[in-house]
Design a protein around this motif. Structure first.
Motif, PDB file in Angstrom:
ATOM      1  N   GLU A   1       0.924  -1.245  -0.130  1.00 31.76           N
ATOM      2  CA  GLU A   1      -0.034  -0.062  -0.122  1.00 31.76           C
ATOM      3  C   GLU A   1       0.909   1.288   0.028  1.00 31.76           C
ATOM      4  O   GLU A   1       1.796   1.249   0.549  1.00 31.76           O
ATOM      5  CB  GLU A   1      -0.978   0.229   1.112  1.00 31.76           C
ATOM      6  CG  GLU A   1      -1.932  -1.158   1.326  1.00 31.76           C
ATOM      7  CD  GLU A   1      -2.659  -1.395   2.442  1.00 31.76           C
ATOM      8  OE1 GLU A   1      -3.648  -1.781   2.668  1.00 31.76           O
ATOM      9  OE2 GLU A   1      -2.364  -0.705   3.586  1.00 31.76           O
ATOM     10  N   THR A   2       0.363   2.277  -0.729  1.00 29.08           N
ATOM     11  CA  THR A   2       0.981   3.523  -0.551  1.00 29.08           C
ATOM     12  C   THR A   2       0.048   4.551  -0.011  1.00 29.08           C
ATOM     13  O   THR A   2      -0.972   4.778  -0.392  1.00 29.08           O
ATOM     14  CB  THR A   2       1.619   4.023  -2.067  1.00 29.08           C
ATOM     15  OG1 THR A   2       2.326   2.802  -2.306  1.00 29.08           O
ATOM     16  CG2 THR A   2       2.069   5.297  -2.203  1.00 29.08           C
ATOM     17  N   TRP A   3       0.350   5.073   1.058  1.00 29.57           N
ATOM     18  CA  TRP A   3      -0.459   6.089   1.629  1.00 29.57           C
ATOM     19  C   TRP A   3      -0.262   7.330   1.531  1.00 29.57           C
ATOM     20  O   TRP A   3       1.211   7.821   1.570  1.00 29.57           O
ATOM     21  CB  TRP A   3      -0.459   5.922   3.297  1.00 29.57           C
ATOM     22  CG  TRP A   3      -1.016   4.409   3.718  1.00 29.57           C
ATOM     23  CD1 TRP A   3      -0.925   3.248   2.889  1.00 29.57           C
ATOM     24  CD2 TRP A   3      -1.904   4.385   4.713  1.00 29.57           C
ATOM     25  NE1 TRP A   3      -1.666   2.400   3.768  1.00 29.57           N
ATOM     26  CE2 TRP A   3      -2.090   2.767   4.883  1.00 29.57           C
ATOM     27  CE3 TRP A   3      -2.086   4.968   6.023  1.00 29.57           C
ATOM     28  CZ2 TRP A   3      -2.747   2.382   6.021  1.00 29.57           C
ATOM     29  CZ3 TRP A   3      -3.086   4.709   6.825  1.00 29.57           C
ATOM     30  CH2 TRP A   3      -3.345   3.104   7.113  1.00 29.57           C
TER      31      TRP A   3
ATOM     32  N   GLU B   1       9.779   2.829   0.266  1.00 27.75           N
ATOM     33  CA  GLU B   1       9.115   1.808  -0.700  1.00 27.75           C
ATOM     34  C   GLU B   1      10.201   0.660  -0.988  1.00 27.75           C
ATOM     35  O   GLU B   1       9.888  -0.500  -1.163  1.00 27.75           O
ATOM     36  CB  GLU B   1       8.903   2.587  -2.135  1.00 27.75           C
ATOM     37  CG  GLU B   1       8.388   1.570  -3.205  1.00 27.75           C
ATOM     38  CD  GLU B   1       8.188   2.232  -4.461  1.00 27.75           C
ATOM     39  OE1 GLU B   1       7.788   1.413  -5.423  1.00 27.75           O
ATOM     40  OE2 GLU B   1       8.043   3.650  -4.671  1.00 27.75           O
TER      41      GLU B   1
ATOM     42  N   HIS C   1       8.281   5.180   6.329  1.00 34.54           N
ATOM     43  CA  HIS C   1       8.368   6.324   5.807  1.00 34.54           C
ATOM     44  C   HIS C   1       9.889   6.870   5.696  1.00 34.54           C
ATOM     45  O   HIS C   1      10.786   6.101   6.833  1.00 34.54           O
ATOM     46  CB  HIS C   1       7.531   7.616   6.257  1.00 34.54           C
ATOM     47  CG  HIS C   1       8.286   8.404   7.586  1.00 34.54           C
ATOM     48  ND1 HIS C   1       8.941   9.600   7.049  1.00 34.54           N
ATOM     49  CD2 HIS C   1       8.136   8.215   8.510  1.00 34.54           C
ATOM     50  CE1 HIS C   1       9.316   9.885   8.274  1.00 34.54           C
ATOM     51  NE2 HIS C   1       8.927   9.212   9.202  1.00 34.54           N
TER      52      HIS C   1
ATOM     53  N   GLY D   1      10.300   8.891   0.064  1.00 33.57           N
ATOM     54  CA  GLY D   1       9.414   7.934  -0.178  1.00 33.57           C
ATOM     55  C   GLY D   1      10.114   6.931  -0.861  1.00 33.57           C
ATOM     56  O   GLY D   1       9.843   5.677  -0.947  1.00 33.57           O
TER      57      GLY D   1
ATOM     58  N   GLU E   1       3.886   7.962   0.803  1.00 30.31           N
ATOM     59  CA  GLU E   1       4.261   8.753  -0.419  1.00 30.31           C
ATOM     60  C   GLU E   1       4.848  10.081  -0.272  1.00 30.31           C
ATOM     61  O   GLU E   1       4.054  10.799   0.755  1.00 30.31           O
ATOM     62  CB  GLU E   1       2.935   8.820  -1.323  1.00 30.31           C
ATOM     63  CG  GLU E   1       3.188   9.234  -2.696  1.00 30.31           C
ATOM     64  CD  GLU E   1       1.869   9.232  -3.507  1.00 30.31           C
ATOM     65  OE1 GLU E   1       2.142   8.864  -4.580  1.00 30.31           O
ATOM     66  OE2 GLU E   1       0.767   9.474  -3.080  1.00 30.31           O
TER      67      GLU E   1
ATOM     68  N   ALA F   1       2.893  -1.091   4.162  1.00 30.12           N
ATOM     69  CA  ALA F   1       2.694   0.127   3.487  1.00 30.12           C
ATOM     70  C   ALA F   1       3.757   0.994   3.556  1.00 30.12           C
ATOM     71  O   ALA F   1       4.592   1.133   4.601  1.00 30.12           O
ATOM     72  CB  ALA F   1       1.404   0.871   4.081  1.00 30.12           C
ATOM     73  N   HIS F   2       3.975   2.369   2.866  1.00 26.52           N
ATOM     74  CA  HIS F   2       4.878   3.451   2.813  1.00 26.52           C
ATOM     75  C   HIS F   2       4.065   4.701   2.625  1.00 26.52           C
ATOM     76  O   HIS F   2       3.229   4.627   2.099  1.00 26.52           O
ATOM     77  CB  HIS F   2       6.087   2.894   2.004  1.00 26.52           C
ATOM     78  CG  HIS F   2       6.105   3.688   0.718  1.00 26.52           C
ATOM     79  ND1 HIS F   2       6.638   4.661   0.324  1.00 26.52           N
ATOM     80  CD2 HIS F   2       5.298   3.416  -0.471  1.00 26.52           C
ATOM     81  CE1 HIS F   2       6.589   5.022  -0.984  1.00 26.52           C
ATOM     82  NE2 HIS F   2       5.677   4.155  -1.263  1.00 26.52           N
TER      83      HIS F   2
END
Length: 124
Positions: free
Chosen positions: A12-14, A79, A71, A75, A97, A94-95
């Motif tokens: 996921e990218t938040w 990632e 984080h 980014g 953005e 997730a990471h």
């Protein structure tokens, strides 16, 4: 939030706004993968530190109660680390953005360093 299937895992990218909201609601663990020096100079309040150089996916906390969001400064490192965590067997990661730069750009609060005293202080 953007989701991508990577094999059997979900990556996921938040956005920074999604991360800030989830932190306020106590729904995530935010992990900073920058260097200790970067973290000491300025960081998101409440973020834990697990620097890229010492990143061990198997040492990450479980995600039964809270999701993990990584984080870094831009980014790119987060990632890379999220994808490494998936390769190591995590089913969901997730990471954030845009990293800390996007966090500051969105004018979200963080812990900075008072240049006159060297002491940490909240920047709103």
């Amino acid at each position: 939030m953007k989701s991508e299937e990577v094999g059997q895992a979900i990556f996921e990218t938040w956005t920074v706004e999604e991360v800030a909201k989830a932190m306020k609601e106590n729904k995530i663990v935010l992990i900073d993968v920058r260097t200790p020096q970067e973290y000491m100079f300025e960081h998101v309040e409440g973020a834990l530190l697990m620097p890229l150089a010492f990143f061990k996916p198997d040492a990450l906390p479980g995600q039964s109660d809270k999701k993990i969001v990584l984080h870094c400064g831009s980014g790119a490192r987060s990632e890379k680390m999220a994808r490494l965590a998936i390769e190591s067997g995590l089913a969901r990661i997730a990471h954030m953005e845009g990293g800390f730069g996007a966090w500051k750009g969105a004018k979200l609060p963080y812990i900075g360093t008072n240049m006159a005293t060297g002491a940490p202080h909240r920047v709103d």
